[in-house]
Design an enzyme around this catalytic site. Structure first.
Site, PDB file in Angstrom:
ATOM      1  N   ASP A   1     124.352 126.402 108.780  1.00  9.68           N
ATOM      2  CA  ASP A   1     122.989 125.891 108.742  1.00  9.68           C
ATOM      3  C   ASP A   1     122.245 126.399 107.506  1.00  9.68           C
ATOM      4  O   ASP A   1     122.238 127.617 107.229  1.00  9.68           O
ATOM      5  CB  ASP A   1     122.263 126.333 110.019  1.00  9.68           C
ATOM      6  CG  ASP A   1     120.903 125.717 110.176  1.00  9.68           C
ATOM      7  OD1 ASP A   1     120.834 124.498 110.359  1.00  9.68           O
ATOM      8  OD2 ASP A   1     119.908 126.465 110.125  1.00  9.68           O
TER       9      ASP A   1
ATOM     10  N   GLU B   1     125.525 123.204 105.092  1.00 14.63           N
ATOM     11  CA  GLU B   1     124.325 122.371 105.000  1.00 14.63           C
ATOM     12  C   GLU B   1     123.449 122.939 103.892  1.00 14.63           C
ATOM     13  O   GLU B   1     123.072 124.116 103.926  1.00 14.63           O
ATOM     14  CB  GLU B   1     123.557 122.379 106.323  1.00 14.63           C
ATOM     15  CG  GLU B   1     122.332 121.470 106.284  1.00 14.63           C
ATOM     16  CD  GLU B   1     121.317 121.776 107.367  1.00 14.63           C
ATOM     17  OE1 GLU B   1     120.643 120.835 107.808  1.00 14.63           O
ATOM     18  OE2 GLU B   1     121.188 122.948 107.757  1.00 14.63           O
TER      19      GLU B   1
ATOM     20  N   HIS C   1     121.275 115.770 114.139  1.00 19.70           N
ATOM     21  CA  HIS C   1     120.198 116.181 115.037  1.00 19.70           C
ATOM     22  C   HIS C   1     118.841 116.253 114.344  1.00 19.70           C
ATOM     23  O   HIS C   1     117.810 116.380 115.019  1.00 19.70           O
ATOM     24  CB  HIS C   1     120.531 117.545 115.651  1.00 19.70           C
ATOM     25  CG  HIS C   1     120.647 118.645 114.632  1.00 19.70           C
ATOM     26  ND1 HIS C   1     121.669 118.692 113.712  1.00 19.70           N
ATOM     27  CD2 HIS C   1     119.863 119.718 114.378  1.00 19.70           C
ATOM     28  CE1 HIS C   1     121.510 119.748 112.943  1.00 19.70           C
ATOM     29  NE2 HIS C   1     120.422 120.375 113.314  1.00 19.70           N
ATOM     30  N   ASP C   2     118.825 116.165 113.013  1.00 22.28           N
ATOM     31  CA  ASP C   2     117.578 116.222 112.247  1.00 22.28           C
ATOM     32  C   ASP C   2     117.145 114.865 111.693  1.00 22.28           C
ATOM     33  O   ASP C   2     116.080 114.770 111.075  1.00 22.28           O
ATOM     34  CB  ASP C   2     117.716 117.194 111.070  1.00 22.28           C
ATOM     35  CG  ASP C   2     117.777 118.651 111.502  1.00 22.28           C
ATOM     36  OD1 ASP C   2     117.200 118.980 112.560  1.00 22.28           O
ATOM     37  OD2 ASP C   2     118.400 119.462 110.780  1.00 22.28           O
TER      38      ASP C   2
ATOM     39  N   ASP D   1     128.357 126.124 115.048  1.00 20.73           N
ATOM     40  CA  ASP D   1     127.226 126.150 114.134  1.00 20.73           C
ATOM     41  C   ASP D   1     126.932 127.604 113.779  1.00 20.73           C
ATOM     42  O   ASP D   1     126.783 128.449 114.671  1.00 20.73           O
ATOM     43  CB  ASP D   1     125.998 125.514 114.792  1.00 20.73           C
ATOM     44  CG  ASP D   1     125.211 124.631 113.828  1.00 20.73           C
ATOM     45  OD1 ASP D   1     124.946 125.116 112.716  1.00 20.73           O
ATOM     46  OD2 ASP D   1     124.887 123.489 114.179  1.00 20.73           O
TER      47      ASP D   1
END
Length: 585
Positions: free
Chosen positions: A227, A286, A359-360, A119
């Protein structure tokens, strides 16, 4: 509604793929598995997952058949946002282990024929990163311009209400600016106040990031999931946003979402980090708020930016007028219109990522499915619909088991900074606490972060200690051990879906045609490549459904079905509750 002799309807949307099997990049037939290490497996008994725990469970991923492991942040961090606030990009946080543990994990992933993607969180750092410590030390520090600093708004004193340089609202509630008392200026943080935004206008910042990325690639990692990467380019004028009505705060997104230099920055990153480097790498950006027009540019191989993007359109369709914590029922027709639009837009240029969970996001079987009576059927139906689209599927840990949202008794059982901030501010504003809690239970990020359910032991095989976030009580029956040897399990259905992508070129590269676009309960589409056709039909509801098909499909091979309550004969497909059927001819 009737499908014609080719399996198409007049409302279908066709795509045409130009990628050939021989020229296709490796990731077109790959499946990625996301690990949120804090909740995956704990080897040392401190209640928090770690790298050694992940290494001990790699057999699970190998058995599932995935190709890539995406590792959410394990860097040194104060953990204000569970590792997305990084204080040292080239160190492992002790809660997860050491660099030596990471190297062992990487070697074991590669030994199993899988790749590992890190990440990359470079829109912001932690406020405890040495870069920020220098930046905030004085207004004339050489690193002052590495972050976004501004004096109070004209006519206001520092610390006075309304003195923030802009009216932007943080993603985590409240102003996106925090006053630094020592220097008398404000710093920008689109997320938590402990996550100051880097100033990508400064070339020193960009090249420090590129140096760090090369360091990890030299260590052997196989790429990056980036991210909120489309937020790194801000309008340098930092204008106010349209007022949202929440305490006078405004929407700054038009001024930093997919900003003016974003394509330039990503092209520079690709040149500086990846060009000339041997190996097979994956880059995923993302990008909240990204449009398909933007995505086609970002993922066009000729432009050298990223391989695919995470877009949010389809996971925003059940957000109500009050935002994501004010959920409304999903209209399946809206979902088909959205995903069909993205399939068509990126058919000839670019590439889609495919996901329901991360995860969100809350658990898909609880969000869109039925996590009660039809738990197994709805979990496998949604999986079938997703995985056979054109694009690269992403499986979030526990999704392959059908893990559900957690039964949080109250906000005291939650840990996520976004949820806690939202609850506090809404209650302070006079909103009924029970209403706030309902929204958090449905959509809060903690739903995705409860520990992975490995077995029926007290802590689900996750830890021998006290888990940092409570294990879902349903682990007594919903767990990996219970599913491995059950051919009808959610886990084994995911195995078969992943196997189809590996075995059938039509799944990875075939044309896509959406069918039955206006049907409120049935999701259907066709894939085609080199004379091979697939028909995917899924009933995404609890009542039986029947659709007409061309009689030629009646003697097609059944490639996959999640239930015995799915039948095709005499030009009709009969689907029981949450039944999914895949036919091939």
């Amino acid at each position: 509604m009737t499908l014609d002799q080719t399996g198409r309807t007049t409302t279908g949307t066709a795509t045409t793929a130009t990628t050939t099997t021989t020229a296709a990049p490796w990731w077109t037939s790959a499946v990625v598995y996301q690990v949120y290490p804090r909740s995956f497996a704990d080897a040392d008994g401190d209640g928090v997952g770690d790298l050694a725990g992940l290494a001990s469970r790699l057999d699970h991923l190998e058995r599932l058949g995935v190709d890539v492991v995406w590792l959410s942040p394990v860097y040194a961090s104060p953990q204000a946002d569970n590792g997305y606030d990084i204080s040292d990009y080239q160190a492992i946080d002790p809660v997860f282990g050491t660099l030596e543990d990471f190297d062992r994990l990487l070697a074991e992933v590669h030994a199993r024929g899988m790749k590992l993607v890190m990440d990359l969180v470079v829109n912001h750092t932690s406020d405890e990163h040495p870069w920020f410590a220098e930046s905030r030390s004085s207004q004339d520090n050489p690193k002052r311009d590495w972050y976004w600093w501004r004096p109070p708004r004209d006519g206001f004193a520092a610390g006075e209400p309304g003195a923030e340089p802009t009216n932007w609202e943080s993603f985590f509630s409240g102003p996106a600016w925090t006053l630094d008392e020592k220097t008398g200026e404000y710093y920008l943080h689109l997320f938590d106040r402990k996550q100051p935004d880097l100033n990508w206008e400064n070339p020193e910042v960009r090249h420090a990031v590129y140096d760090m990325m090369r360091w990890w690639l030299d260590r052997g990692v196989d790429g990056f999931r980036m991210d909120v990467i489309n937020l790194i380019s801000k309008d340098p004028a930092l204008p106010d946003g349209a007022t949202t009505g929440t305490g006078g705060l405004g929407d700054g997104f038009p001024h930093y979402g997919t900003g003016p230099r974003i394509h330039e920055f990503l092209q520079e990153m690709h040149r500086e980090v990846f060009r000339g480097r041997t190996g097979e790498f994956l880059t995923v950006g993302e990008m909240p708020g990204v449009t398909w027009e933007d995505a086609r540019l970002f993922t066009d191989p000729a432009r050298g930016e990223v391989d695919m993007v995470f877009q949010f359109e389809h996971v925003s369709l059940d957000h109500g007028q009050g935002g994501k914590f004010d959920p409304k029922p999903l209209d399946l027709r809206d979902l088909k219109a959205s995903l069909g639009r993205w399939q068509a837009a990126l058919a000839e240029t670019g590439w889609n990522s495919l996901y329901w969970c991360n995860h969100d996001q809350p658990r898909v079987v609880s969000r869109f499915g039925d996590d009660g009576q039809w738990w197994r059927e709805s979990a496998t139906a949604w999986a079938t619909v997703l995985h056979l689209h054109r694009g690269t599927p992403f499986v979030y840990q526990g999704e392959e088991l059908g893990m559900t949202n957690a039964p949080f008794a109250g906000v005291h059982e939650m840990r996520d900074v976004e949820s806690l901030n939202h609850h506090r501010r809404q209650v302070e504003a006079g909103v009924d606490p029970d209403v706030v809690l309902r929204g958090l239970r449905a959509m809060g990020r903690d739903n995705a972060r409860t520990p992975v359910q490995w077995d029926a032991t007290p802590n689900a095989g996750f830890t021998s200690g006290e888990p940092w976030l409570a294990v879902n009580p349903n682990h007594s029956w919903l767990n990996a051990e219970a599913q491995y040897d059950d051919p009808r399990s959610v886990f084994n259905h995911y195995r078969r879906l992943i196997g189809l992508r590996h075995e059938l070129p039509v799944v990875a590269l075939g044309d896509f045609r959406m069918l039955l676009a206006d049907h409120p309960h049935v999701y259907a589409y066709e894939r085609a490549l080199d004379g091979v056709r697939l028909l995917v039909v899924a009933n995404l509801g609890g009542a039986e459904q029947t659709v007409d098909v061309d009689p030629a499909w009646s003697d097609a091979d059944v490639v996959l079905s999640n239930t015995d309550a799915a039948h095709v004969s005499a030009g009709r497909v009969e689907l029981g509750p949450w039944a999914a059927l895949v036919l091939k001819r």
